[in-house]
Every structure is written in structure tokens, then in C-alpha cells.
Design a protein around this motif. Sequence first.
Motif, PDB file in Angstrom:
ATOM      1  N   SER A  52       0.769  -1.226   0.207  1.00 49.58           N
ATOM      2  CA  SER A  52       0.174  -0.101  -0.035  1.00 49.58           C
ATOM      3  C   SER A  52       0.971   1.279  -0.039  1.00 49.58           C
ATOM      4  O   SER A  52       2.043   1.227   0.650  1.00 49.58           O
ATOM      5  CB  SER A  52      -0.724   0.166   1.337  1.00 49.58           C
ATOM      6  OG  SER A  52      -1.477  -1.051   1.509  1.00 49.58           O
ATOM      7  N   ASN A  53       0.574   2.053  -0.534  1.00 48.46           N
ATOM      8  CA  ASN A  53       1.277   3.497  -0.809  1.00 48.46           C
ATOM      9  C   ASN A  53       0.788   4.538  -0.055  1.00 48.46           C
ATOM     10  O   ASN A  53      -0.205   4.501   0.631  1.00 48.46           O
ATOM     11  CB  ASN A  53       1.265   3.835  -2.202  1.00 48.46           C
ATOM     12  CG  ASN A  53       2.474   3.284  -3.073  1.00 48.46           C
ATOM     13  OD1 ASN A  53       3.491   3.279  -2.553  1.00 48.46           O
ATOM     14  ND2 ASN A  53       2.035   3.046  -4.422  1.00 48.46           N
ATOM     15  N   PRO A  54       1.469   5.610   0.221  1.00 48.54           N
ATOM     16  CA  PRO A  54       2.984   5.762  -0.059  1.00 48.54           C
ATOM     17  C   PRO A  54       3.781   5.082   0.589  1.00 48.54           C
ATOM     18  O   PRO A  54       3.798   5.290   1.827  1.00 48.54           O
ATOM     19  CB  PRO A  54       3.026   7.445  -0.237  1.00 48.54           C
ATOM     20  CG  PRO A  54       2.024   7.772   0.941  1.00 48.54           C
ATOM     21  CD  PRO A  54       0.713   6.932   0.977  1.00 48.54           C
ATOM     22  N   ILE A  61       7.339  -3.212   0.735  1.00 56.24           N
ATOM     23  CA  ILE A  61       8.039  -3.489  -0.747  1.00 56.24           C
ATOM     24  C   ILE A  61       7.584  -2.683  -1.705  1.00 56.24           C
ATOM     25  O   ILE A  61       6.160  -2.486  -1.703  1.00 56.24           O
ATOM     26  CB  ILE A  61       8.104  -5.028  -1.042  1.00 56.24           C
ATOM     27  CG1 ILE A  61       8.910  -5.300  -2.315  1.00 56.24           C
ATOM     28  CG2 ILE A  61       6.510  -5.472  -1.284  1.00 56.24           C
ATOM     29  CD1 ILE A  61       9.342  -6.689  -2.403  1.00 56.24           C
ATOM     30  N   CYS A  62       8.212  -2.335  -3.024  1.00 54.48           N
ATOM     31  CA  CYS A  62       7.676  -1.615  -4.089  1.00 54.48           C
ATOM     32  C   CYS A  62       7.855  -2.264  -5.312  1.00 54.48           C
ATOM     33  O   CYS A  62       8.795  -3.015  -5.506  1.00 54.48           O
ATOM     34  CB  CYS A  62       8.347  -0.347  -4.115  1.00 54.48           C
ATOM     35  SG  CYS A  62       8.169   0.667  -5.433  1.00 54.48           S
ATOM     36  N   ASP A  63       7.167  -2.325  -6.380  1.00 53.64           N
ATOM     37  CA  ASP A  63       7.099  -3.079  -7.551  1.00 53.64           C
ATOM     38  C   ASP A  63       8.057  -2.139  -8.738  1.00 53.64           C
ATOM     39  O   ASP A  63       8.200  -2.846  -9.689  1.00 53.64           O
ATOM     40  CB  ASP A  63       6.007  -3.698  -7.943  1.00 53.64           C
ATOM     41  CG  ASP A  63       5.137  -2.457  -8.320  1.00 53.64           C
ATOM     42  OD1 ASP A  63       5.502  -1.135  -8.443  1.00 53.64           O
ATOM     43  OD2 ASP A  63       4.018  -2.679  -9.014  1.00 53.64           O
ATOM     44  N   MET A  64       8.165  -0.941  -8.316  1.00 52.57           N
ATOM     45  CA  MET A  64       8.876  -0.253  -9.392  1.00 52.57           C
ATOM     46  C   MET A  64      10.592  -0.748  -9.949  1.00 52.57           C
ATOM     47  O   MET A  64      10.576  -0.960 -10.938  1.00 52.57           O
ATOM     48  CB  MET A  64       9.048   1.548  -8.883  1.00 52.57           C
ATOM     49  CG  MET A  64       9.435   2.151 -10.276  1.00 52.57           C
ATOM     50  SD  MET A  64       7.812   2.253 -11.372  1.00 52.57           S
ATOM     51  CE  MET A  64       8.499   1.813 -13.013  1.00 52.57           C
ATOM     52  N   PRO A  65      11.199  -1.136  -8.833  1.00 49.18           N
ATOM     53  CA  PRO A  65      12.512  -1.695  -9.033  1.00 49.18           C
ATOM     54  C   PRO A  65      12.514  -3.043  -9.841  1.00 49.18           C
ATOM     55  O   PRO A  65      13.122  -3.268 -10.706  1.00 49.18           O
ATOM     56  CB  PRO A  65      13.233  -1.712  -7.789  1.00 49.18           C
ATOM     57  CG  PRO A  65      12.683  -0.715  -6.968  1.00 49.18           C
ATOM     58  CD  PRO A  65      11.159  -0.586  -7.182  1.00 49.18           C
ATOM     59  N   LEU A 120      15.692   5.934  -0.846  1.00 50.04           N
ATOM     60  CA  LEU A 120      14.326   5.804  -0.279  1.00 50.04           C
ATOM     61  C   LEU A 120      13.359   5.219  -1.098  1.00 50.04           C
ATOM     62  O   LEU A 120      13.712   4.857  -2.531  1.00 50.04           O
ATOM     63  CB  LEU A 120      13.927   7.226   0.251  1.00 50.04           C
ATOM     64  CG  LEU A 120      14.942   8.175   0.845  1.00 50.04           C
ATOM     65  CD1 LEU A 120      14.443   9.487   1.230  1.00 50.04           C
ATOM     66  CD2 LEU A 120      15.271   7.604   2.212  1.00 50.04           C
ATOM     67  N   ASN A 121      12.300   4.882  -0.967  1.00 49.70           N
ATOM     68  CA  ASN A 121      11.179   4.341  -1.765  1.00 49.70           C
ATOM     69  C   ASN A 121      10.877   5.518  -2.858  1.00 49.70           C
ATOM     70  O   ASN A 121      10.477   6.663  -2.428  1.00 49.70           O
ATOM     71  CB  ASN A 121       9.865   3.879  -1.055  1.00 49.70           C
ATOM     72  CG  ASN A 121       8.907   3.432  -2.250  1.00 49.70           C
ATOM     73  OD1 ASN A 121       7.631   3.801  -2.003  1.00 49.70           O
ATOM     74  ND2 ASN A 121       9.424   2.446  -3.035  1.00 49.70           N
ATOM     75  N   HIS A 122      10.890   4.951  -4.071  1.00 50.10           N
ATOM     76  CA  HIS A 122      10.581   5.810  -5.017  1.00 50.10           C
ATOM     77  C   HIS A 122      11.856   7.080  -5.282  1.00 50.10           C
ATOM     78  O   HIS A 122      11.167   8.298  -5.565  1.00 50.10           O
ATOM     79  CB  HIS A 122       9.000   6.652  -5.093  1.00 50.10           C
ATOM     80  CG  HIS A 122       8.062   5.585  -5.140  1.00 50.10           C
ATOM     81  ND1 HIS A 122       6.712   5.926  -5.554  1.00 50.10           N
ATOM     82  CD2 HIS A 122       7.970   4.295  -5.606  1.00 50.10           C
ATOM     83  CE1 HIS A 122       6.225   4.808  -5.644  1.00 50.10           C
ATOM     84  NE2 HIS A 122       6.809   3.795  -5.859  1.00 50.10           N
ATOM     85  N   PHE A 123      12.789   6.679  -4.759  1.00 55.23           N
ATOM     86  CA  PHE A 123      13.901   7.908  -4.573  1.00 55.23           C
ATOM     87  C   PHE A 123      15.292   7.256  -4.493  1.00 55.23           C
ATOM     88  O   PHE A 123      15.695   7.289  -3.472  1.00 55.23           O
ATOM     89  CB  PHE A 123      13.718   8.725  -3.413  1.00 55.23           C
ATOM     90  CG  PHE A 123      14.063  10.156  -3.384  1.00 55.23           C
ATOM     91  CD1 PHE A 123      13.250  11.080  -3.505  1.00 55.23           C
ATOM     92  CD2 PHE A 123      15.664  10.358  -3.449  1.00 55.23           C
ATOM     93  CE1 PHE A 123      13.711  12.425  -3.540  1.00 55.23           C
ATOM     94  CE2 PHE A 123      16.219  11.463  -3.476  1.00 55.23           C
ATOM     95  CZ  PHE A 123      15.079  12.655  -3.565  1.00 55.23           C
TER      96      PHE A 123
HETATM   97 MN    MN Z   1       6.055   1.796  -5.557  1.00 55.29          MN
END
Ligand code: MN
Length: 441
Positions: free
Chosen positions: A146-148, A168-172, A197-200
Motif C-alpha cells: 500500500s502506498n505511499p 516492498i515496491c514493484d517499481m524496481p 528511499l522508496n521511489h527515490f
Molecule cells: Mn512503488
Amino acid sequence: MKKFSVVIAGGGSTFTPGIVMMLLDNQDRFPLRKLKLYDNDEERQRILGEALAILLKENAPDIEFSFTTDPEEAFTDTDFCMAHIRVGKYAMREQDEKIPLKYGVVGQETCGPGGIAYGLRSITGMMEIIDHMEKYSPQCWMLNYSNPASIVAEACRVMRPKAKVLNICDMPVGTLRRMSQIIGKTPKDLEVRYFGLNHFGWWTSVKDKEGKEYLEDIKAYVAEHGYLTQIEVDTQHTDPSWQDTHRKAKDLLAVNPRYLPNTYLKYYLYPDDVVAHANAAYTRANEVMDGREKTVFDAAKAIVAQGTAKGGEFHIDAHASFIVDLARAIAYNTHERMLMIVENQGAIANFPDDAMVEVPCIVGSHGVEPLAQGKIPVFEQTLMYQQLMVEKMVVEAYQEGSYQKLWQALTLSRTIPSAKVAKAILDDLIEANRGYWPELT
Ligand code: MN
Ligand code: NAD
Ligand code: G6P
């Protein structure tokens, strides 16, 4: 082989059918005995729940399937909670994107003022589901996307430090698929080093299992094409607006040619370009409502109307199989190496210990162990520190109910040009988020 009980929190999510299909596709690796959906929007979830009940009956009758809005039913006897809630749903994402744009500021789901607004809503929802999980299944692990994610992770660190939550994030994951295509490999062939950082954040190394380094080859490609690839391997991020984002990585690399950038850095390094290309009357929320949300809910309604899911209305979200990798890492102590959002504690040597950072980790049944990424250069460190303080101050503002702190957090964001603009956006966001945000004084 042991079978697992999983609850999907945010059962009414546009991603739920794709993830359920992916789980069915992975029964040999991660077998299920029970699958439950949980949401606090009965009507929204019922549409997907009824369709998935038909699909499960046809394809996996041994898995006990149910959907509910009752926390006790949802969280009793569960081994894993896969969490993807969106507090305020798409109506509020639209506000998050459109309000800042009124002031010429980036309007984005997780970055800048939109992400901050979303963060203040998400904290309440996340703490709620963590408490349900801990009450009814204390041994359960929450795999949260769940974001952010950065603000949510910081809130978990501060407010529920002992909770078994992995962020966890799926962008990477999506971008690594692109990188692997660029060099003719598969993601499973590759091992990365990364910090941020996440998204950074940035990739500092992309090696194959034999140890050959591909960073320079990938950079040479990105300098020309960004992360645009010939074949669409990153199936999650395919709409035209996402293609613009992949292309923009070229400009991100130009300003910092040392490392490979996360695409989300465009909102911080080129906010002026982002705003210039935005349509304040039709943002990403509108695209998703007219696209993914409509497609998924129409497919569900068609399944229910036909009484069968044999027409292939739902599609496997193969890219989401990293969630199974994560669950398996815990369930079977696989020691999988994955990028996770964790408390720094020295992983980035010259960055605060209590920062929630995104770095490669070894995941096992005990949880995550971050891998040391050493010292980072001053350019990235400075950008990250400023953004870290924004995220920390948002969580403090939430806890203290402080208008002043939230104004300062917005003022600190690189996406906002002045304290005056920050205040104007804040006052609009407070109006729009009544009932979702804590009261600020
Ligand atoms: Mn993400
Ligand atoms: P969506 O609005 O379609 O689904 C979210 C669901 O959560 C809705 O059905 C809503 O009713 C429900 N919900 C809201 N508050 C809740 C609460 N307190 N308890 C239980 N349920 C609640 O949204 P979506 O586009 O499918 O995205 C879902 C989430 O996944 C978002 O947070 C999105 O940002 C996130 N996401 C994260 C990543 C990542 O990389 N980390 C990738 C994709 C999506
Ligand atoms: C990426 C990010 C997610 C984000 C999603 C938005 O996958 O990692 O954190 O939620 O993009 O995608 P959307 O299609 O909803 O704009």
C-alpha cells in the motif's frame, strides 16, 4: 507440503484479480489452503469477490475462498496478509493530483504534496489492518505494498515497531525487467546493488550470477532511450504516460551519470517539465479510472453475468510474482535477495540509522537483513536527506496533529517552490481530506 492461508487486504483493489490469478499460477511454489479478501467497502469488493468465487470454484476448488468486511473473519487463521489498500480510493487520488496542479505544482500519487496527502490518509488505514492482524493472527506476516510506501513504512517504524510488516515496491522490479531486456538476460539472472528511499533511489551495480558488471552497458542504452524497451517486459507500466516516464530516465541520467536512476526521481529533479506536460483536467487517476479500473470491474461483472470465468476475462499479473518470492522467502527460509524498505541501521553508512531506506536485503523466516551499501556521494545524500525529513515530518505531524509541522514538511519538499504555495496547497488539502486526516491545530 504445508499449505498457507492468505488474506488480501484491499480486496476491492484493481490489482486483486491479477494477483489471485498469479497465486493460482504459483500453486506448485506456494500452495494455498485458504484465500480471503478483506475490504471496508462492501459493495466494491463484492463485485470482484463474486467473480473470483466463480473462478476459484472452476480452477481451484480445494482452496477455501471467501470475501468479507468483518476483520475477525478476515484475519483469523491467516499466515500472510497481502496488503494493497488505497484509503480514499480513486476519488481522493484525483484530488491529490489536481489540487497541487492548481498551483503549478507536481500532482502525483506518491510524490510531492499528493503523496503527503495520501500518506496522512494511509497511516490510519494501515494501523487499523495491522491491529486486526496482530489481534486475530499474531504469527501472521503482512507483505505491504500500500502506498505511499515510504511514509507508511516510517509510520510503521514509529507507531508499530514490533509489527511483522514488510514493505516492498514493484517499481524496481519492473525496471529491472527492462534492464534485463536491454542486456539480453532475465531478471533472475541478475543481482543488483541499490540505495535510496522508496521511489527515490539509484542502482549502483547490475551483475549477472557470474559477476559480470552491466552498469555501463545499461547506462549507454538509457542515455539514448531511457528505459524504453523493444519488447514490453514490464507489463505493469505500459500506458502512454508510463512510456513518457521510462523515456524521462534519459534526463535523470544526464544530471547524474554515475548511477541508474529510479524513474520516480523525475518528480523531484524535473518538476517543471512534469507540470508542463500535465493536463490538470485529466490526470493519471482519470486514466486509471477509465482504464484499469473499468476493465477489471467490467470483466468481473461479465464473469458473474455468464456464471463462468472460462472466457479468460481476468489476466495473470505475472509481474506480481515477486510477492510470492517474498512469501516463500519467509515460509521456506529461502534467503532470497530482494529490494526492501527497511530501517537503515548502517546499510547506507553515511545516512541516519533510523531512516527507512530501500536497499537489497536477504529475506528469510526471521525477516529481512539489509546488505551494506557503503557510503553514498553527496549529491544523492543531500537529495535523500531532504526527502527523508519531509517523510519523517509528515509522520510527526500526523501523530501530533500539527498544522505547523505539516506546513514545514510541504515547504521542505523539492516539488514546492515556497512556503506561501505550500500553505495554499495545504489549506486546500485539509478541506478535501476532511474525515480522512487527523484534525490539525
Ligand atoms: Mn512503488
Ligand atoms: P483501489 O482503490 O482499486 O483498491 C484499494 C482498495 O482498498 C479499495 O477497494 C478500498 O475500498 C480498499 N480500502 C481502502 N481503505 C481500506 C481500509 N482501511 N481497510 C480495508 N480496505 C481498504 O487501488 P489500486 O489502484 O488497486 O491500488 C491499491 C494499492 O496498491 C494502492 O495503495 C497503490 O498505491 C498500491 N500499489 C503499490 C505498488 C507498489 O509498488 N508498492 C504498486 C501498485 C499499487
Ligand atoms: C508503480 C509504483 C507504485 C504505484 C504504481 C502506480 O508500480 O511502484 O507504487 O502505485 O506505479 O501505477 P498507476 O498505474 O496506478 O499509476
